[in-house]
Structures are given as C-alpha cells and as structure tokens.
Design an enzyme around this catalytic site. Structure first.
Site: not given
Ligand code: UDP
Length: 341
Positions: A126, A151, A155
């Site tokens: 991402s 989040y 990643k």
C-alpha cells in the site's frame, strides 16, 4: 495451465484479479475466511468468466488450518496474497487486531512457500508505507517514513518480513504492489466492493449513501493544505489494478524480475480531493449526495499520489480507466446489488 493461489480471493481486489487471471487462462484457487466477503462471489466470478474457481474456506491466522491446506494443495506457480484488514481508521481503534491478522497470516503463508518451494509471491502492499511523503508524486525510492496508522505499519513491517525471508531463501521471489486507492467495479457489475457492515472506505460509503442505506456521508477534514481543504488521494480503477497483478505474476513466472524482491507503485499518477470525488460522482450519476464536512479522521495523511513510471518501465503497466468511469461502475454495481432501477 499455470496455477495461482489467491488469498482473500472473494474480497474486493481479489475477486477482480481472479476474473482477470481466469480470462488470461490461469487456473485459480481461492482461499478466504469470508470475514468481509460472501461465498456468492464465486458464482459471480463464474457469471463473468464461465468458470468457477476452486475454493477453500481457510482462516490463514490458524496455522494448523493453513498447514493442512498446503499439505494437499502446494503445486502453485504463484501466490497472490490479498487476505488482510485494510481500514486506516479501524486500525487506529483496534491495532492488535491489525497486527495479529495482517502479520501472522503472512508468516503462515511464507513458511508454506518455503516448505513446498512455491517460488513466486505477489504481495498487496500500500502507498501507506510512505506515510506523508515530502515530495509528490511519490516514487518507490522515497524514504519509508513512520506510518501514520497501525494499518500502514502492518504493510511496512510485512514488506520487511518478506525482504528478510527472501534474503534467507534466495530461490524465492516476490513483487510487492503498492496500491494507491482502489475504487470502481467490473464493467459487468457482477462484482464490486461490497463490504459487510459499515464501510470504512470512501467510495462504498458514497454509493451506500446514494442508495439510501447510509443517511449521510461525512467528509473527514476540511483544513488540509490542498486547493479545497479536503485530503488528496490517487484513486485507481480496480480493474486496472487487477491487471497489474497479472503482469507481476507473469514477470515472476518468466523470471524477468531484476532482483528477488521488487516494489511497484500502482496508481494513476493523479491526485483528487475528497470533494472532487464527491462532485464527480454527482455529475456522472446525476444524483445529489447528502454530506457534511467534519473534522479530520485520525491516521489520515494530507495528500499522496503516485509516480508510476517504474511500473510502466518494468511491467509495461499503466492505468487506462478514468475517475468518472470508476465512480459510475461502482454505482452500477451498488444499484444491481440493491435492486435499484
Ligand atoms: N473519507 C471521508 N469519508 C469517509 C471515508 C473516507 O471523507 O466516509 C476520506 C478519508 O478521510 C481520506 C479519503 O476519503 O481522506 C480516502 O479514504 P479511504 O478510507 O477510502 O482510503 P485510505 O486513503 O484511508 O486508504
């Protein structure tokens, strides 16, 4: 026929990628725990492609379940790993759930890749790995700054885990695709983004508000340093994004990769503000959205858009579809799903 395992394959990006792979004559095997998708997606994939993928309901967090699956299914030419939680705001509220899910499932898969010598791995990364970049558009060589959300951090950590794993297993290879903001739906409107429960992402919230399922869209943050004060993202059509996975898989299978861990930005190269997106949705659908302007959402960055020249140079990939087309396709899918004329 090359055989590809898709984790999270009944989900939003996974299902679109399954369609593109089947269309290109790959054999697709999907695993998913159905936590944010429905089993009917398999029939929807069949409606588009004429073929129903193999499917196993597996919770990749469960090591035994994962190991048992690989014991009998391990002749894959590549694995595309989508299965993960993906909402920035939710990750701020539930960090442990994000770290546990996104990282343990990755390690459970990598250990089986090693065990059965499955050589090729495509990872759903991402643009959140960049945090708020100092320079825009952001290139793959931009410094990885502290992530603004758990989040984003999952990643970043996942990319590091993959790098360390590949250093120790030089015969294995990976491509991490750093997605910007995927939106839209397949043109058939048979599949799309249909989160279970309250949507976290902007476009499903917009289409559900337009469909009357949500009362009002909240636009988070009006005091960003952008032309209209709302945050800017690079919104990429999910079918364009799905096609990037096919090129990544092909590159790995053909051994065309330049080193055993590669990273590519997958975006359009253009940034749009939240208000621009809302205005474009209203224009292409002829609908009026009920929205209010509210305070910033924790974990959000101000602006980001991609430099996609490396993906073009190496994968021969670039986005073809427009923002208007993406928003219209998302609305068409929502309408069909809800039975709206
Ligand atoms: N956003 C918003 N209202 C919503 C959901 C999102 O204003 O109901 C904004 C969000 O603050 C961000 C942009 O839309 O600026 C994209 O958010 P999304 O959650 O879709 O993707 P993210 O960039 O967080 O991965």
């Amino acid at each position: 026929m090359k055989k590809i395992l898709i984790t999270g394959g009944t989900g939003y990006i996974g299902s679109h990628t399954a369609v593109e792979l089947i269309t290109e004559n790959y054999k697709v095997h999907i695993v998913d725990n159905l936590s944010n998708s429905k089993i009917e997606v398999l029939s929807d994939i069949q409606k588009i492609t004429g073929k129903k993928p193999c499917f196993d309901k597996i919770d990749l967090l469960n090591k035994k379940e994962t190991d048992d699956f690989f014991k009998i299914n391990n002749d894959f030419d590549a694995i595309i790993h989508f299965a993960a939680y993906k909402a920035v705001g939710e990750s701020v509220a539930k960090p442990l759930m994000y770290y546990r899910n996104n990282l343990n499932s990755l390690m459970n898969i990598l250990s089986n890749m090693q065990k059965y010598n499955i050589s090729n791995f495509v990872f759903s990364s991402s643009c959140t790995v960049y945090g708020q970049p100092d320079m825009l558009p952001v290139t793959e060589s931009s410094p990885i700054k502290k992530a603004d959300s758990p989040y984003g951090n999952t990643k970043q950590i996942a990319e590091e885990i993959i790098n360390d794993f590949l250093n120790a297993n030089k015969q294995l290879k990976s491509i991490s695709l750093r997605y910007f903001n995927p939106i839209g739906a397949h043109e058939s409107a048979h599949i799309g983004e249909l989160p279970i429960g309250m949507p976290n992402n902007l476009v499903p919230f917009i289409t559900q508000t337009a469909a009357g399922i949500r009362k009002q869209l909240k636009i988070f943050g009006t005091d960003y340093n952008t032309s209209d004060g709302t945050a800017i993202r690079d919104y990429i059509h999910v079918v364009d994004l799905a096609q990037a996975h096919i090129l990544a898989v092909r590159r790995l299978i053909k051994n065309e990769n330049k080193n055993n861990s590669e990273f590519f930005n997958i975006g359009t190269g253009k940034g749009n503000s939240v208000l621009e997106l809302v205005n474009t949705f209203e224009k292409v659908t002829g609908l009026k959205l009920n929205y209010i302007l509210t305070k910033r959402r924790p974990g959000d960055i101000e602006k980001v858009w991609a430099d996609t020249s490396l993906a073009y140079k190496e994968l021969k990939w670039k986005a073809k579809r427009t923002l208007a087309n993406a928003l219209l396709s998302a609305w068409n899918r929502e309408k069909i799903y809800r039975g709206i004329k």
